[in-house]
Design a protein around this motif. Structure first.
Motif, PDB file in Angstrom:
ATOM      1  N   UNK A  68       0.892  -1.331   0.020  1.00 47.41           N
ATOM      2  CA  UNK A  68       0.098  -0.045  -0.095  1.00 47.41           C
ATOM      3  C   UNK A  68       0.809   1.208   0.073  1.00 47.41           C
ATOM      4  N   UNK A  69       2.148   1.127   0.232  1.00 41.97           N
ATOM      5  CA  UNK A  69       2.850   2.467   0.281  1.00 41.97           C
ATOM      6  C   UNK A  69       2.954   2.908   1.741  1.00 41.97           C
ATOM      7  N   UNK A  70       2.229   2.264   2.845  1.00 45.52           N
ATOM      8  CA  UNK A  70       2.114   2.927   3.884  1.00 45.52           C
ATOM      9  C   UNK A  70       3.759   3.001   4.739  1.00 45.52           C
ATOM     10  N   UNK A  71       4.686   2.106   4.313  1.00 51.90           N
ATOM     11  CA  UNK A  71       5.686   2.045   4.993  1.00 51.90           C
ATOM     12  C   UNK A  71       6.855   3.022   4.440  1.00 51.90           C
ATOM     13  N   UNK A  72       6.263   3.926   3.184  1.00 47.72           N
ATOM     14  CA  UNK A  72       7.273   4.831   2.588  1.00 47.72           C
ATOM     15  C   UNK A  72       6.885   6.187   3.605  1.00 47.72           C
ATOM     16  N   UNK A  73       7.753   6.765   3.929  1.00 48.16           N
ATOM     17  CA  UNK A  73       7.406   7.976   4.764  1.00 48.16           C
ATOM     18  C   UNK A  73       7.117   8.958   4.089  1.00 48.16           C
ATOM     19  N   UNK A 124       4.201   5.479  11.557  1.00 52.28           N
ATOM     20  CA  UNK A 124       3.374   5.086  12.823  1.00 52.28           C
ATOM     21  C   UNK A 124       4.025   3.703  13.071  1.00 52.28           C
ATOM     22  N   UNK A 125       3.589   3.092  14.383  1.00 48.72           N
ATOM     23  CA  UNK A 125       4.371   2.083  14.693  1.00 48.72           C
ATOM     24  C   UNK A 125       4.424   0.947  13.962  1.00 48.72           C
ATOM     25  N   UNK A 126       3.432   0.390  13.317  1.00 50.26           N
ATOM     26  CA  UNK A 126       3.495  -0.789  12.285  1.00 50.26           C
ATOM     27  C   UNK A 126       4.623  -0.592  11.032  1.00 50.26           C
ATOM     28  N   UNK A 127       4.454   0.443  10.429  1.00 50.29           N
ATOM     29  CA  UNK A 127       5.359   0.730   9.349  1.00 50.29           C
ATOM     30  C   UNK A 127       6.898   0.863  10.036  1.00 50.29           C
ATOM     31  N   UNK A 128       6.983   1.537  11.033  1.00 56.41           N
ATOM     32  CA  UNK A 128       8.359   1.697  11.794  1.00 56.41           C
ATOM     33  C   UNK A 128       8.862   0.487  12.057  1.00 56.41           C
ATOM     34  N   UNK A 133      12.349  -1.182  10.217  1.00 58.54           N
ATOM     35  CA  UNK A 133      13.533  -1.658  10.931  1.00 58.54           C
ATOM     36  C   UNK A 133      14.602  -2.591  10.203  1.00 58.54           C
ATOM     37  N   UNK A 134      14.015  -3.220   9.281  1.00 59.84           N
ATOM     38  CA  UNK A 134      14.946  -4.273   8.484  1.00 59.84           C
ATOM     39  C   UNK A 134      15.733  -3.540   7.503  1.00 59.84           C
ATOM     40  N   UNK A 135      15.315  -1.999   7.389  1.00 51.61           N
ATOM     41  CA  UNK A 135      16.358  -1.236   6.333  1.00 51.61           C
ATOM     42  C   UNK A 135      17.530  -0.804   7.236  1.00 51.61           C
ATOM     43  N   UNK A 136      17.498  -0.929   8.407  1.00 54.65           N
ATOM     44  CA  UNK A 136      18.779  -0.387   9.266  1.00 54.65           C
ATOM     45  C   UNK A 136      19.009   0.909   8.950  1.00 54.65           C
ATOM     46  N   UNK A 140      17.387   6.857  10.868  1.00 57.83           N
ATOM     47  CA  UNK A 140      16.167   7.782  11.178  1.00 57.83           C
ATOM     48  C   UNK A 140      15.064   6.455  11.542  1.00 57.83           C
ATOM     49  N   UNK A 141      14.899   5.622  11.010  1.00 54.77           N
ATOM     50  CA  UNK A 141      14.017   4.435  11.291  1.00 54.77           C
ATOM     51  C   UNK A 141      14.388   3.977  13.021  1.00 54.77           C
ATOM     52  N   UNK A 142      15.696   3.634  13.101  1.00 50.68           N
ATOM     53  CA  UNK A 142      16.190   3.083  14.449  1.00 50.68           C
ATOM     54  C   UNK A 142      15.858   4.406  15.317  1.00 50.68           C
ATOM     55  N   UNK A 143      16.314   5.356  15.100  1.00 50.57           N
ATOM     56  CA  UNK A 143      15.862   6.722  16.112  1.00 50.57           C
ATOM     57  C   UNK A 143      14.481   6.611  16.407  1.00 50.57           C
ATOM     58  N   UNK A 144      13.693   6.655  15.306  1.00 52.67           N
ATOM     59  CA  UNK A 144      12.155   6.806  15.483  1.00 52.67           C
ATOM     60  C   UNK A 144      11.683   5.603  16.566  1.00 52.67           C
ATOM     61  N   UNK A 145      12.194   4.255  16.265  1.00 52.47           N
ATOM     62  CA  UNK A 145      11.478   3.401  17.031  1.00 52.47           C
ATOM     63  C   UNK A 145      12.047   3.444  18.629  1.00 52.47           C
TER      64      UNK A 145
END
Length: 139
Positions: free
Chosen positions: A21-26, A102-106, A110-113, A116-121
Motif C-alpha cells: 500500500x505504500x504505508x511503509x514509505x514515509x 506510525x508504529x507498524x510501518x516503523x 527496521x529491516x532497512x537499518x 532515522x528508522x532506528x531513532x524513531x523506534x
C-alpha cells in the motif's frame, strides 16, 4: 504453539499490506498529509479498503467471548472520548506527520537499518515507557 504461528502469519500479512500500500514509505505518508502541497490521496483508498475489510470480522468479534483459537476476546470496552484520548490521538498524528511513520510501518522498516528508522523506534519505545510510568503514578 498454534497461536504463535497464526500471530506470525497475521504479522507477515500486515507487513506485506503495508509494503504494497505504500504505508511503509514515509514520503508517501507525508504527501498524503500535505493537503496544500503535493497531496497524494491514494492512502485514503487504502484506509477505506482496510475499514471495509475490517467491519465484518470486528462485528463478528463483538458477538463472541472467545477468539477462534480459544483465547478470550480482547476488544476495547470504553467508548468515552476524553482529554487523554484526544491528546494521545493528537500526539500520534503529529508524530506521524513529522516522521512519516506510525508504529507498524516503523517496525517493518527496521529491516532497512536506516538510522532515522532506528531513532524513531527508540523514541517510540521511550515514549511508551514514559506513558506507562506516568499512568502508573496517576493511579
Amino acid at each position: 504453539m498454534i497461536s504463535i504461528v497464526f500471530a506470525l502469519l497475521a504479522g507477515i500479512i500486515f507487513g506485506l499490506g503495508l509494503i504494497l500500500s505504500g504505508m511503509g514509505n514515509p514520503a508517501k505518508v507525508q504527501n498524503f498529509l500535505d493537503f496544500f502541497g503535493h497531496w497524494d490521496p491514494s492512502l485514503a483508498l487504502v484506509m477505506a479498503g482496510a475499514i471495509a475489510v475490517a467491519i465484518i470480522p470486528f462485528t463478528w468479534a463483538k458477538r463472541r467471548e472467545k477468539a477462534l483459537l480459544g483465547e478470550p476476546m480482547q476488544l476495547p470496552s470504553s467508548t468515552k472520548i476524553d482529554a487523554r484520548l484526544l491528546i494521545g490521538a493528537a500526539m500520534f498524528g503529529i508524530g506521524w506527520g513529522i516522521a512519516g511513520f506510525c508504529p507498524g510501518p516503523a517496525l517493518m522498516n527496521l529491516a532497512t537499518l536506516h538510522s532515522e528508522v532506528i531513532l524513531f523506534v527508540i523514541a517510540m519505545i521511550i515514549g511508551i515507557l514514559l506513558q506507562q510510568t506516568w499512568a502508573r503514578k496517576q493511579k
